[in-house]
Design a protein around this motif. Structure first.
Motif, PDB file in Angstrom:
ATOM      1  N   PHE A 169      -5.731  21.127  -0.354  1.00  0.00           N
ATOM      2  CA  PHE A 169      -4.676  20.989   0.649  1.00  0.00           C
ATOM      3  C   PHE A 169      -4.651  22.243   1.513  1.00  0.00           C
ATOM      4  CE2 PHE A 169      -3.489  18.558  -3.094  1.00  0.00           C
ATOM      5  CZ  PHE A 169      -3.180  17.317  -2.557  1.00  0.00           C
ATOM      6  N   ARG A 170      -4.557  22.031   2.803  1.00  0.00           N
ATOM      7  CA  ARG A 170      -4.547  23.149   3.745  1.00  0.00           C
ATOM      8  C   ARG A 170      -3.327  23.040   4.651  1.00  0.00           C
ATOM      9  NH1 ARG A 170      -9.878  21.871   2.888  1.00  0.00           N
ATOM     10  NH2 ARG A 170     -11.254  23.645   2.391  1.00  0.00           N
TER      11      ARG A 170
ATOM     12  N   ALA B  19       3.053  21.570   0.330  1.00  0.00           N
ATOM     13  CA  ALA B  19       3.973  21.075  -0.701  1.00  0.00           C
ATOM     14  C   ALA B  19       4.234  19.588  -0.512  1.00  0.00           C
ATOM     15  CB  ALA B  19       5.283  21.858  -0.640  1.00  0.00           C
ATOM     16  N   LYS B  20       4.416  19.158   0.729  1.00  0.00           N
ATOM     17  CA  LYS B  20       4.660  17.738   0.999  1.00  0.00           C
ATOM     18  C   LYS B  20       3.422  16.908   0.645  1.00  0.00           C
ATOM     19  CE  LYS B  20       6.213  14.532   4.590  1.00  0.00           C
ATOM     20  NZ  LYS B  20       5.241  13.493   4.177  1.00  0.00           N
ATOM     21  N   ALA B  21       2.237  17.423   0.976  1.00  0.00           N
ATOM     22  CA  ALA B  21       1.014  16.688   0.684  1.00  0.00           C
ATOM     23  C   ALA B  21       0.802  16.538  -0.823  1.00  0.00           C
ATOM     24  CB  ALA B  21      -0.182  17.413   1.308  1.00  0.00           C
ATOM     25  N   ILE B  22       1.128  17.587  -1.585  1.00  0.00           N
ATOM     26  CA  ILE B  22       0.988  17.527  -3.045  1.00  0.00           C
ATOM     27  C   ILE B  22       1.942  16.489  -3.623  1.00  0.00           C
ATOM     28  CG2 ILE B  22       1.348  18.811  -5.188  1.00  0.00           C
ATOM     29  CD1 ILE B  22       0.347  21.312  -3.675  1.00  0.00           C
ATOM     30  N   VAL B  23       3.196  16.506  -3.150  1.00  0.00           N
ATOM     31  CA  VAL B  23       4.187  15.545  -3.653  1.00  0.00           C
ATOM     32  C   VAL B  23       3.765  14.114  -3.314  1.00  0.00           C
ATOM     33  CG1 VAL B  23       6.563  14.717  -3.406  1.00  0.00           C
ATOM     34  CG2 VAL B  23       6.092  17.171  -3.612  1.00  0.00           C
ATOM     35  N   ASP B  24       3.274  13.919  -2.107  1.00  0.00           N
ATOM     36  CA  ASP B  24       2.820  12.580  -1.705  1.00  0.00           C
ATOM     37  C   ASP B  24       1.680  12.112  -2.589  1.00  0.00           C
ATOM     38  OD1 ASP B  24       4.712  12.534   0.288  1.00  0.00           O
ATOM     39  OD2 ASP B  24       3.318  13.109   1.915  1.00  0.00           O
ATOM     40  N   THR B  25       0.762  13.006  -2.910  1.00  0.00           N
ATOM     41  CA  THR B  25      -0.390  12.636  -3.761  1.00  0.00           C
ATOM     42  C   THR B  25       0.074  12.300  -5.173  1.00  0.00           C
ATOM     43  OG1 THR B  25      -1.853  14.094  -2.489  1.00  0.00           O
ATOM     44  CG2 THR B  25      -2.584  13.456  -4.700  1.00  0.00           C
TER      45      THR B  25
ATOM     46  N   GLU C 190       2.991  11.192  -6.087  1.00  0.00           N
ATOM     47  CA  GLU C 190       3.704   9.912  -6.045  1.00  0.00           C
ATOM     48  C   GLU C 190       2.715   8.761  -5.943  1.00  0.00           C
ATOM     49  OE1 GLU C 190       6.359  10.341  -2.759  1.00  0.00           O
ATOM     50  OE2 GLU C 190       8.029  11.024  -4.035  1.00  0.00           O
ATOM     51  N   ALA C 191       1.669   8.932  -5.149  1.00  0.00           N
ATOM     52  CA  ALA C 191       0.661   7.872  -4.993  1.00  0.00           C
ATOM     53  C   ALA C 191      -0.051   7.599  -6.318  1.00  0.00           C
ATOM     54  CB  ALA C 191      -0.343   8.255  -3.912  1.00  0.00           C
ATOM     55  N   GLU C 192      -0.275   8.631  -7.126  1.00  0.00           N
ATOM     56  CA  GLU C 192      -0.921   8.475  -8.425  1.00  0.00           C
ATOM     57  C   GLU C 192       0.078   8.078  -9.513  1.00  0.00           C
ATOM     58  OE1 GLU C 192      -4.095   8.684  -9.050  1.00  0.00           O
ATOM     59  OE2 GLU C 192      -4.749   9.305  -7.044  1.00  0.00           O
ATOM     60  N   LYS C 193       1.372   7.894  -9.109  1.00  0.00           N
ATOM     61  CA  LYS C 193       2.448   7.522 -10.030  1.00  0.00           C
ATOM     62  C   LYS C 193       2.603   8.544 -11.173  1.00  0.00           C
ATOM     63  CE  LYS C 193       2.030   2.541  -9.177  1.00  0.00           C
ATOM     64  NZ  LYS C 193       2.707   2.728  -7.910  1.00  0.00           N
ATOM     65  N   ILE C 194       2.354   9.808 -10.840  1.00  0.00           N
ATOM     66  CA  ILE C 194       2.584  10.893 -11.801  1.00  0.00           C
ATOM     67  C   ILE C 194       4.032  11.330 -11.770  1.00  0.00           C
ATOM     68  CG2 ILE C 194       1.957  13.282 -12.378  1.00  0.00           C
ATOM     69  CD1 ILE C 194      -0.844  12.680 -11.312  1.00  0.00           C
ATOM     70  N   ILE C 195       4.622  11.221 -10.574  1.00  0.00           N
ATOM     71  CA  ILE C 195       6.066  11.474 -10.444  1.00  0.00           C
ATOM     72  C   ILE C 195       6.710  10.299  -9.725  1.00  0.00           C
ATOM     73  CG2 ILE C 195       5.818  13.982 -10.430  1.00  0.00           C
ATOM     74  CD1 ILE C 195       6.142  13.931  -7.395  1.00  0.00           C
TER      75      ILE C 195
END
Length: 261
Positions: free
Chosen positions: A240-241, A248-254, A256-261
């Motif tokens: 992420f760059r 931080a937003k990109a990490i959270v989106d990822t 959520e997409a992987e259903k980890i959170i």
């Protein structure tokens, strides 16, 4: 004050390999060392001796070469050593290990404090110390990060995941120590020479009057069926760059997409 400190010979974990056919540890040709947490136990015993006086006896169970760790304990400053060595003790699990060690403590007698490392690096069960205390029917305190002796009691500070806990226990008692308790001293050349003249004894199962059904493989209710390395997996790495907020937003989106959170 008489302090017993139990030490174990373990393989240097940086060199350990697994036999691909049997799944067992390959110990041949692997350097053995004193269990690091047991070295912390030796240092704790020596520090207490310097504070209140007394005698420190190092005890180990294993094949004849286990005497090497006792030699190191003597060179560090212990006064005597006891090696428990007998083929009949081979293949012991923690229960069948704690039993003869407790018998050795009883044979030595008149001890005030028994010190063990929190766990051994070759198994990490953290069971042997408590098992010894149970066989001896004495109180135990685990995860000790600091200890002092006052009026026939040990004042122990326990290191818990999110806090400290202070426990006062009447002696005789057993404690297991964490690595945070101290930094073990190095043997000096003079103490290495002195170690050669210190009392050392070797006991077998009969010397300890051990029951045959409570030692070795016969006295072990548990056993390791196989030890294996987890399979290696290829994992995709995402980078992420951007500024901190965007990353931080990109990490959270990822996540959520992987259903980890």
């Amino acid at each position: 004050m008489k302090i017993l400190v139990f030490v174990k010979q373990v393989p240097d974990t940086d060199d350990v390999k697994l036999d691909p056919k049997t799944g067992n540890l390959m110990r041949d040709g692997v350097q053995s060392i004193i269990n690091p947490l047991d070295a912390n136990g030796v240092e704790t015993a020596l520090e207490l001796k310097e504070q209140v006086g007394g005698t420190v006896i190092a005890v180990s169970m294993g094949p004849p070469q286990a005497d090497d760790v006792l030699k190191k304990a003597l060179a560090m400053g212990c006064d005597e050593s006891v090696l428990i060595s007998d083929r009949a003790l081979g293949g012991a699990d923690t229960l069948a290990t704690g039993y003869p060690l407790a018998k050795a403590a009883a044979k030595i007698g008149d001890y005030d404090l028994i010190i063990c490392g929190r766990h051994a690096t070759d198994a990490e069960t953290a069971q042997t110390g408590p098992i010894i205390a149970a066989f001896l029917d004495i109180p135990q305190v685990t995860l000790v990060e600091h200890v002092t002796i006052e009026d026939g009691c040990a004042i122990c500070r326990r290191l818990l995941p999110d806090r400290y806990e202070t426990v006062k226990v009447k002696l005789p008692a057993l404690i297991t120590v964490c690595s945070e308790i101290n930094s073990p001293r190095y043997p000096t050349p003079l103490n290495i020479m002195k170690a050669l003249k210190k009392p050392r004894v070797v006991w077998n199962a009969k010397d300890l009057n051990c029951r045959e059904d409570m030692i070795g493989a016969a006295g072990s209710p548990s056993s390791n069926k196989k030890i294996f390395e987890p399979p290696k997996r290829m994992a995709e790495t995402k980078y992420f760059r951007g500024d901190a907020e965007a990353m931080a937003k990109a990490i959270v989106d990822t996540l959520e997409a992987e259903k980890i959170i």
